[in-house]
Design an enzyme around this catalytic site. Structure first.
Site, PDB file in Angstrom:
ATOM      1  CD  GLU A   1      23.086 114.418  61.405  1.00 37.68           C
ATOM      2  OE1 GLU A   1      23.726 114.188  61.940  1.00 37.68           O
ATOM      3  OE2 GLU A   1      21.983 114.318  61.626  1.00 37.68           O
TER       4      GLU A   1
ATOM      5  NE  ARG B   1      34.127 108.209  67.476  1.00 37.53           N
ATOM      6  CZ  ARG B   1      33.232 109.326  66.518  1.00 37.53           C
ATOM      7  NH1 ARG B   1      33.136 108.562  65.368  1.00 37.53           N
ATOM      8  NH2 ARG B   1      32.688 109.848  66.831  1.00 37.53           N
TER       9      ARG B   1
ATOM     10  CE  LYS C   1      27.381 116.094  65.709  1.00 40.83           C
ATOM     11  NZ  LYS C   1      26.870 116.440  64.190  1.00 40.83           N
TER      12      LYS C   1
HETATM   13  P1  ATP Z   1      29.057 112.528  67.253  1.00 43.24           P
HETATM   14  O1  ATP Z   1      28.863 111.102  67.009  1.00 43.24           O
HETATM   15  O2  ATP Z   1      29.358 113.095  67.842  1.00 43.24           O
HETATM   16  O3  ATP Z   1      27.149 112.573  66.683  1.00 43.24           O
HETATM   17  P2  ATP Z   1      29.110 112.890  64.601  1.00 43.24           P
HETATM   18  O4  ATP Z   1      29.489 111.453  63.924  1.00 43.24           O
HETATM   19  O5  ATP Z   1      27.598 111.636  64.308  1.00 43.24           O
HETATM   20  O6  ATP Z   1      29.323 112.966  66.331  1.00 43.24           O
HETATM   21  P3  ATP Z   1      29.515 114.857  62.427  1.00 43.24           P
HETATM   22  O7  ATP Z   1      28.174 115.742  62.033  1.00 43.24           O
HETATM   23  O8  ATP Z   1      28.140 113.564  60.708  1.00 43.24           O
HETATM   24  O9  ATP Z   1      28.879 114.037  63.403  1.00 43.24           O
HETATM   25  O10 ATP Z   1      30.470 114.535  61.277  1.00 43.24           O
HETATM   26  C1  ATP Z   1      31.394 115.417  61.099  1.00 43.24           C
HETATM   27  C2  ATP Z   1      32.484 114.969  60.375  1.00 43.24           C
HETATM   28  O11 ATP Z   1      33.799 114.768  62.096  1.00 43.24           O
HETATM   29  C3  ATP Z   1      32.571 113.479  59.801  1.00 43.24           C
HETATM   30  O12 ATP Z   1      33.157 113.304  59.194  1.00 43.24           O
HETATM   31  C4  ATP Z   1      33.001 112.669  60.907  1.00 43.24           C
HETATM   32  O13 ATP Z   1      33.166 111.433  60.753  1.00 43.24           O
HETATM   33  C5  ATP Z   1      33.951 113.638  61.987  1.00 43.24           C
HETATM   34  N1  ATP Z   1      34.009 113.203  63.288  1.00 43.24           N
HETATM   35  C6  ATP Z   1      33.233 113.092  64.251  1.00 43.24           C
HETATM   36  N2  ATP Z   1      33.862 112.367  65.509  1.00 43.24           N
HETATM   37  C7  ATP Z   1      34.731 113.061  65.579  1.00 43.24           C
HETATM   38  C8  ATP Z   1      35.837 112.193  66.194  1.00 43.24           C
HETATM   39  N3  ATP Z   1      35.688 111.625  67.254  1.00 43.24           N
HETATM   40  N4  ATP Z   1      37.322 112.345  65.547  1.00 43.24           N
HETATM   41  C9  ATP Z   1      37.106 112.365  65.186  1.00 43.24           C
HETATM   42  N5  ATP Z   1      36.604 113.245  63.611  1.00 43.24           N
HETATM   43  C10 ATP Z   1      35.467 112.977  64.196  1.00 43.24           C
HETATM   44 MG    MG Z   2      26.790 111.423  62.697  1.00 42.05          MG
END
Ligand code: ATP
Ligand code: MG
Length: 563
Positions: free
Chosen positions: A40, A266, A276
């Site tokens: 995102e 994760r 983020k």
């Molecule tokens: P955050 O929680 O840091 O805001 P998010 O999951 O909202 O991260 P996205 O942009 O939605 O961020 O994530 C893109 C991809 O990265 C998704 O498939 C998510 O599952 C993966 N991802 C996010 N954080 C992690 C992590 N700590 N370890 C592994 N994969 C991750």
């Molecule tokens: Mg997200």
């Protein structure tokens, strides 16, 4: 005798995701996997995303498939072009290529809308007028079933009319939503009539003002996967409970393919927060130098700090993927960084806290070019010439006037080696009015040129040094963990309270070899005996700025040896 052939990689060495993919390829269910990385664009990517990128692109590469980069741009209020650009840069920098497969969830807004109308027509979706708060209240809890909305039994005609008017912009933000009609009593809260569309009068980076209703993640994601022909939709464990909903949409819509979702743990790291939203807060509140501050766990921050992409890939491979949550040690990541930098970084000399040395028996005005090796790990890295003269800088803490027993470096009356140059002996000290040692008077032994003595004597310490006259001024930023504790926030208090006051120390009076001026940002070197450093983008043509990437001491390897 010839060595026996390497055994083929055993099946057991595959992680559970690769096992699933291998089986699907073997059975012919999917001749080649198609994966996607779906960020995102509401912030910069962090090292957790790097794990996901390495997994998605890695699996596809290994099994002859491909990976799409898809921006999950369903929330225009938080998404920005700056983030989109940074994400592309970071994925490329990590060494991966999506080729022509760059997509956006917004590419499918028309199709998603059409399918939403289809669900309305099938009686599987309805327009709800409850407020967001009411919807939450009606949803129930883990132990109590939800309550049906009074609007749940609207006719298909009424729903279709309202949904179309939502799309036309007749209602204000939040006035109504479209919900899937599934089961308000389901033990899985995600199936209690999840929201599919909300009203949001906001312009979108891709679709501009075309839409004033936007699909939810749950509705958009699986359908986007299906449209793109994704075979394995890999996501983190928090989406496990969403999988029945993912499958429900796929089942009830005429989608062109049947992707499956798989969840993995994760990445979590000690001394690090991977969210983020929190990282955005650090940026907005000015706690750091921006998204790419070298202390940030963002990919751009790690890059600016000097972490090589190869080290991040090695780390991802080393930790693997599993189904169970765990916390990885930050030191394990640093271990991979040292491993790469040790092989690839040229050695240079820098003095961070200079102490002047005058060689009283060295001819005034004489300059010698000393040949110094560039990398003991890599003979092909060659040598360079470093100027040597009567007045030198050495590191302030390499001298003690009154040394304790285990201190083998310079002290009055003691001889040490200057790296690749000469042995010197301290004959006297000069102090300022406050009693601080400001200069050492030393003699050098001309017979030790190159760093060894004809009589075979060998000092216990070898120091780095610079010719004072030739050295160039530099700023050096010493970085340490962003957080003071391994488990930030564990007390339940404000995360900001756990930030380390020592995470950045700026050394303004450092000196470096002449060859270290004018190098492009991102150039990595080892400062002998001090650590690995990287040229920062704040450098000017006259005055370089260096970031300490990591110190030389490998705490991780030590820990492993003890275990
Ligand atoms: P955050 O929680 O840091 O805001 P998010 O999951 O909202 O991260 P996205 O942009 O939605 O961020 O994530 C893109 C991809 O990265 C998704 O498939 C998510 O599952 C993966 N991802 C996010 N954080 C992690 C992590 N700590 N370890 C592994 N994969 C991750
Ligand atoms: Mg997200």
């Amino acid at each position: 005798m010839a060595n026996p052939p390497e055994p083929a990689p055993a099946e057991e060495t595959l992680d559970f995701i690769r096992e699933i993919v291998a089986e699907d390829v073997r059975s012919g269910r999917h001749p080649a996997p198609v994966t996607r990385f779906p960020p995102e664009p509401n912030g910069y990517l962090h090292v957790g995303h790097a794990k996901s990128i390495c997994l998605n692109f890695g699996v596809a590469q290994e099994f002859g498939g491909r990976t799409h980069l898809r921006f999950d741009d369903t929330n225009p209020t938080k998404e920005e072009q700056e983030y989109i650009d940074s994400i592309k840069e970071d994925v490329r920098w990590l060494g991966f290529d999506w080729g022509k497969h760059l997509y956006h969830a917004s590419d499918y807004f028309d199709q998603l809308y059409e399918w939403a109308e289809l669900l309305v027509q099938k009686g599987l979706a309805y327009v709800d007028d409850l407020t967001a708060d009411q919807i939450r209240e009606y949803r129930g809890t883990l132990t109590e079933p939800g309550k049906e909305s009074p609007f749940r039994h609207r006719t298909v005609e009424e729903n279709l009319d309202l949904f179309r008017r939502m799309r036309k912009g007749e209602f204000p933000d939040g006035a109504r939503v479209l919900r899937a009609k599934i089961d308000m009593a389901s033990p899985n809260i995600n199936l209690r009539d999840p929201v599919m569309y909300r009203i949001l009068h906001a312009s979108h980076p891709m679709t501009d003002d075309e839409w004033c209703i936007y699909p939810s993640y749950d509705y958009a994601h699986g359908q986007s996967d299906a449209i793109e022909g994704i075979t394995h939709s890999l996501c983190t464990l928090e989406f496990e409970d969403h999988r029945p909903l993912y499958d429900w949409f796929i089942e009830h819509l005429p989608v062109p393919s049947r992707p499956r979702q798989y969840e993995f743990a994760r990445l979590s790291l000690t001394y690090t927060v991977l969210s983020k939203r929190f990282l955005l807060r650090l940026v907005n509140e000015g706690r750091v130098r921006g998204w790419d501050d070298p202390r940030m766990p963002t990919i751009s921050g790690l890059r600016r700090r000097g972490f090589p992409a190869e080290a991040l890939r090695q780390f991802a491979e080393r930790i693997g993927v599993a189904k169970r949550e765990s916390v990885n040690e930050y030191a394990a990541l640093e271990h991979e960084v040292r491993d790469v930098l040790n092989r690839t970084s040229p050695r240079r000399m820098a003095v961070l806290r200079p102490l002047r040395v005058v060689l009283t028996n060295y001819p005034e005005g004489q300059v010698e070019e000393i040949e110094v090796g560039n990398n003991p790990e890599d003979p092909s890295a060659g040598t360079r010439k470093v100027p040597f003269a009567r007045e030198l800088w050495i590191e302030g803490d390499d001298f003690l006037e009154d040394p304790p027993k285990k201190f083998f470096r310079l002290a009055p009356g003691r001889e040490v080696r200057l790296r690749a140059a000469y042995f010197i002996t301290c004959q006297g000290v000069i102090k300022d009015a406050a009693g601080q040692v400001v200069e050492l008077r030393c003699t050098y032994d001309p017979a030790t040129r190159g760093g060894s003595a004809p009589d075979g004597r060998s000092p216990k310490a070898t120091l780095h040094w610079l010719s004072a006259r030739h050295a160039q001024a530099a700023e050096v930023r010493l970085y340490d963990h962003l957080f003071a504790r391994a488990d930030p926030g564990a007390d339940g208090g404000d995360l900001l309270a756990d930030l380390s006051p020592k995470s950045e120390e700026v050394v303004t009076g450092a000196w470096v070899e002449p060859s270290l001026v004018g190098l492009p940002a991102g150039t990595r070197v080892q400062f002998e005996r001090l650590g690995y450093f990287c040229v920062d983008r704040d450098s000017t043509a006259e005055r370089p700025v260096f970031n300490r990437t990591v110190t030389l001491r490998d705490t991780w390897a030590k820990l492993q040896a003890k275990r």
